[in-house]
Design a protein around this motif. Structure first.
Motif, PDB file in Angstrom:
ATOM      1  N   SER A   1       5.871 -23.668  37.300  1.00 24.67           N
ATOM      2  CA  SER A   1       5.600 -22.389  37.951  1.00 24.67           C
ATOM      3  C   SER A   1       6.121 -22.315  39.381  1.00 24.67           C
ATOM      4  N   SER A   2       6.530 -23.441  39.965  1.00 22.64           N
ATOM      5  CA  SER A   2       7.006 -23.415  41.349  1.00 22.64           C
ATOM      6  C   SER A   2       7.821 -24.664  41.645  1.00 22.64           C
ATOM      7  N   GLY A   3       8.429 -24.673  42.814  1.00 23.91           N
ATOM      8  CA  GLY A   3       9.117 -25.861  43.307  1.00 23.91           C
ATOM      9  C   GLY A   3      10.192 -26.392  42.379  1.00 23.91           C
ATOM     10  N   ILE A   4      10.209 -27.706  42.224  1.00 20.14           N
ATOM     11  CA  ILE A   4      11.231 -28.355  41.408  1.00 20.14           C
ATOM     12  C   ILE A   4      11.162 -27.885  39.963  1.00 20.14           C
ATOM     13  N   GLY A   5       9.955 -27.763  39.417  1.00 18.31           N
ATOM     14  CA  GLY A   5       9.816 -27.342  38.026  1.00 18.31           C
ATOM     15  C   GLY A   5      10.406 -25.971  37.778  1.00 18.31           C
ATOM     16  N   LEU A   6      10.164 -25.031  38.685  1.00 22.64           N
ATOM     17  CA  LEU A   6      10.741 -23.701  38.550  1.00 22.64           C
ATOM     18  C   LEU A   6      12.262 -23.765  38.689  1.00 22.64           C
ATOM     19  N   GLY A   7      12.739 -24.641  39.557  1.00 23.95           N
ATOM     20  CA  GLY A   7      14.184 -24.827  39.690  1.00 23.95           C
ATOM     21  C   GLY A   7      14.810 -25.335  38.407  1.00 23.95           C
ATOM     22  N   VAL A   8      14.121 -26.252  37.732  1.00 25.91           N
ATOM     23  CA  VAL A   8      14.622 -26.757  36.444  1.00 25.91           C
ATOM     24  C   VAL A   8      14.625 -25.633  35.413  1.00 25.91           C
ATOM     25  N   ALA A   9      13.572 -24.827  35.383  1.00 22.15           N
ATOM     26  CA  ALA A   9      13.516 -23.702  34.450  1.00 22.15           C
ATOM     27  C   ALA A   9      14.684 -22.755  34.690  1.00 22.15           C
ATOM     28  N   ARG A  10      14.932 -22.450  35.945  1.00 21.19           N
ATOM     29  CA  ARG A  10      16.019 -21.531  36.302  1.00 21.19           C
ATOM     30  C   ARG A  10      17.377 -22.086  35.837  1.00 21.19           C
ATOM     31  N   ALA A  11      17.622 -23.364  36.093  1.00 24.38           N
ATOM     32  CA  ALA A  11      18.899 -23.967  35.713  1.00 24.38           C
ATOM     33  C   ALA A  11      19.041 -24.076  34.199  1.00 24.38           C
ATOM     34  N   ALA A  12      17.940 -24.383  33.516  1.00 24.89           N
ATOM     35  CA  ALA A  12      17.992 -24.494  32.060  1.00 24.89           C
ATOM     36  C   ALA A  12      18.284 -23.137  31.416  1.00 24.89           C
ATOM     37  N   LEU A  13      17.666 -22.089  31.939  1.00 24.55           N
ATOM     38  CA  LEU A  13      17.942 -20.749  31.421  1.00 24.55           C
ATOM     39  C   LEU A  13      19.405 -20.386  31.637  1.00 24.55           C
ATOM     40  N   ALA A  14      19.944 -20.720  32.796  1.00 23.36           N
ATOM     41  CA  ALA A  14      21.350 -20.433  33.071  1.00 23.36           C
ATOM     42  C   ALA A  14      22.271 -21.185  32.123  1.00 23.36           C
ATOM     43  N   ALA A  15      21.797 -22.335  31.615  1.00 23.84           N
ATOM     44  CA  ALA A  15      22.582 -23.134  30.674  1.00 23.84           C
ATOM     45  C   ALA A  15      22.383 -22.694  29.222  1.00 23.84           C
ATOM     46  N   GLY A  16      21.589 -21.636  29.019  1.00 23.69           N
ATOM     47  CA  GLY A  16      21.418 -21.093  27.683  1.00 23.69           C
ATOM     48  C   GLY A  16      20.196 -21.561  26.938  1.00 23.69           C
ATOM     49  N   ALA A  17      19.314 -22.305  27.601  1.00 25.33           N
ATOM     50  CA  ALA A  17      18.116 -22.835  26.938  1.00 25.33           C
ATOM     51  C   ALA A  17      17.009 -21.790  26.883  1.00 25.33           C
ATOM     52  N   ARG A  18      16.012 -22.095  26.061  1.00 26.37           N
ATOM     53  CA  ARG A  18      14.735 -21.389  26.078  1.00 26.37           C
ATOM     54  C   ARG A  18      13.731 -22.307  26.780  1.00 26.37           C
ATOM     55  N   VAL A  19      12.832 -21.736  27.569  1.00 24.90           N
ATOM     56  CA  VAL A  19      11.910 -22.583  28.314  1.00 24.90           C
ATOM     57  C   VAL A  19      10.471 -22.140  28.096  1.00 24.90           C
ATOM     58  N   THR A  20       9.591 -23.127  28.097  1.00 27.44           N
ATOM     59  CA  THR A  20       8.154 -22.889  28.189  1.00 27.44           C
ATOM     60  C   THR A  20       7.674 -23.562  29.457  1.00 27.44           C
ATOM     61  N   ILE A  21       7.087 -22.795  30.359  1.00 24.75           N
ATOM     62  CA  ILE A  21       6.574 -23.364  31.609  1.00 24.75           C
ATOM     63  C   ILE A  21       5.059 -23.446  31.515  1.00 24.75           C
ATOM     64  N   ALA A  22       4.518 -24.528  32.021  1.00 27.23           N
ATOM     65  CA  ALA A  22       3.073 -24.754  31.986  1.00 27.23           C
ATOM     66  C   ALA A  22       2.578 -25.032  33.400  1.00 27.23           C
ATOM     67  N   ALA A  23       1.400 -24.508  33.698  1.00 25.36           N
ATOM     68  CA  ALA A  23       0.754 -24.753  34.988  1.00 25.36           C
ATOM     69  C   ALA A  23      -0.738 -24.511  34.811  1.00 25.36           C
ATOM     70  N   ARG A  24      -1.504 -24.793  35.855  1.00 28.30           N
ATOM     71  CA  ARG A  24      -2.961 -24.743  35.730  1.00 28.30           C
ATOM     72  C   ARG A  24      -3.543 -23.349  35.792  1.00 28.30           C
ATOM     73  N   THR A  25      -2.804 -22.376  36.353  1.00 25.46           N
ATOM     74  CA  THR A  25      -3.376 -21.032  36.489  1.00 25.46           C
ATOM     75  C   THR A  25      -2.418 -19.982  35.942  1.00 25.46           C
ATOM     76  N   ALA A  26      -2.999 -18.954  35.327  1.00 22.17           N
ATOM     77  CA  ALA A  26      -2.198 -17.858  34.782  1.00 22.17           C
ATOM     78  C   ALA A  26      -1.500 -17.087  35.898  1.00 22.17           C
ATOM     79  N   GLU A  27      -2.152 -16.983  37.066  1.00 27.51           N
ATOM     80  CA  GLU A  27      -1.557 -16.230  38.162  1.00 27.51           C
ATOM     81  C   GLU A  27      -0.234 -16.838  38.608  1.00 27.51           C
ATOM     82  N   ARG A  28      -0.185 -18.154  38.753  1.00 28.24           N
ATOM     83  CA  ARG A  28       1.051 -18.804  39.176  1.00 28.24           C
ATOM     84  C   ARG A  28       2.135 -18.655  38.117  1.00 28.24           C
TER      85      ARG A  28
END
Length: 244
Positions: free
Chosen positions: A14-41
């Motif tokens: 949901s933030s920081g390095i993990g969000l950066g990985v999600a962003r780069a993976a999406l740009a590479a054509g992947a599908r992503v599931t992100i997990a974090a402790r709160t729905a708001e984040r």
């Protein structure tokens, strides 16, 4: 290995390095599931990715505290099969050992060691052929700072866990990324209004002359996902911090 249409689960996405990985993976054509402790984040992260032009249909989110086994079980029930698993979630505590708060120390261990262990336990059985797991340690395993004994010890233990699981879970590949100083929201709480000043001082000490970005780190994670001959290794993306 291409990441096109691969499914990547990112704990701490949901933030920081993990969000950066999600962003780069999406740009590479992947599908992503992100997990974090709160729905708001997670909602904020999904909105940020959407605003950047990423297809919202390729992003899922699951509320999960990876230090709780029930949450981890639920996470993988929701995600189903996956190709790559990334753990970047972190809780930090810096105190002199004489003033150590055991509850704070336990939160560090839970987020950086117990959580990844639970992710491997329940996620490995759902990883498809050719898949991988990538953990996140940190420079404190090599360059301890005063007050950082728990963080240093936990990072070192996580790297040992990565090597052990690379043997035990083969042919699933297991690796670790070790960041140096990276400009993430963590520094907002550490340095507050002095964040820019603190990061500039750090940059002056590094051989590369700057602190890292989440984009720098994301390239390391994507490399380890795609390189089928890398396992049981620690990839240092630290601007040469171990040298100074």
């Amino acid at each position: 290995m291409t990441l096109q249409d691969r499914h990547i689960v990112i704990a701490g996405g949901s933030s920081g390095i993990g969000l950066g990985v999600a962003r780069a993976a999406l740009a590479a054509g992947a599908r992503v599931t992100i997990a974090a402790r709160t729905a708001e984040r997670l909602d904020r992260a999904r909105e940020q990715l959407r605003a950047e032009g990423h297809d919202p249909a390729r992003v899922r989110s699951v509320v999960a505290d990876i230090s709780r086994e029930g949450d981890v079980v639920h996470l993988f029930e929701e995600t189903g099969p996956l190709d790559h698993l990334v753990a970047t979630a972190v809780s930090v505590a810096y105190l002199p050992v004489a003033e150590l708060d055991l509850a704070a120390a336990q939160r560090v261990i839970d987020s950086k060691l117990i959580g990844p262990l639970l992710l491997a336990k329940h996620g490995s059985r759902r990883i498809r052929s050719g898949g991988s797991i990538t953990f996140t340690s940190g420079i404190n395993a090599y360059r301890p700072a005063p007050g950082g004994s728990v963080v240093s010890a936990t990072n070192g233990a996580l790297e040992a866990l990565g090597r052990a699981l690379a043997v035990e879970l083969a042919p699933i590949r297991v690796n670790v990324v070790s960041p140096g100083w990276v400009d993430t929201p963590v520094w907002d709480s550490f340095a507050g209004a002095r964040k820019a000043e603190v990061l500039a001082g750090m940059a002056a000490r590094l051989p590369v002359g700057r602190t890292g970005t989440t984009e720098d780190l994301a390239q390391g994670y994507l490399f380890l996902m795609q390189n089928e001959y890398s396992t049981g290794t620690v990839l240092h993306v630290d601007g040469g911090q171990r040298l100074v």
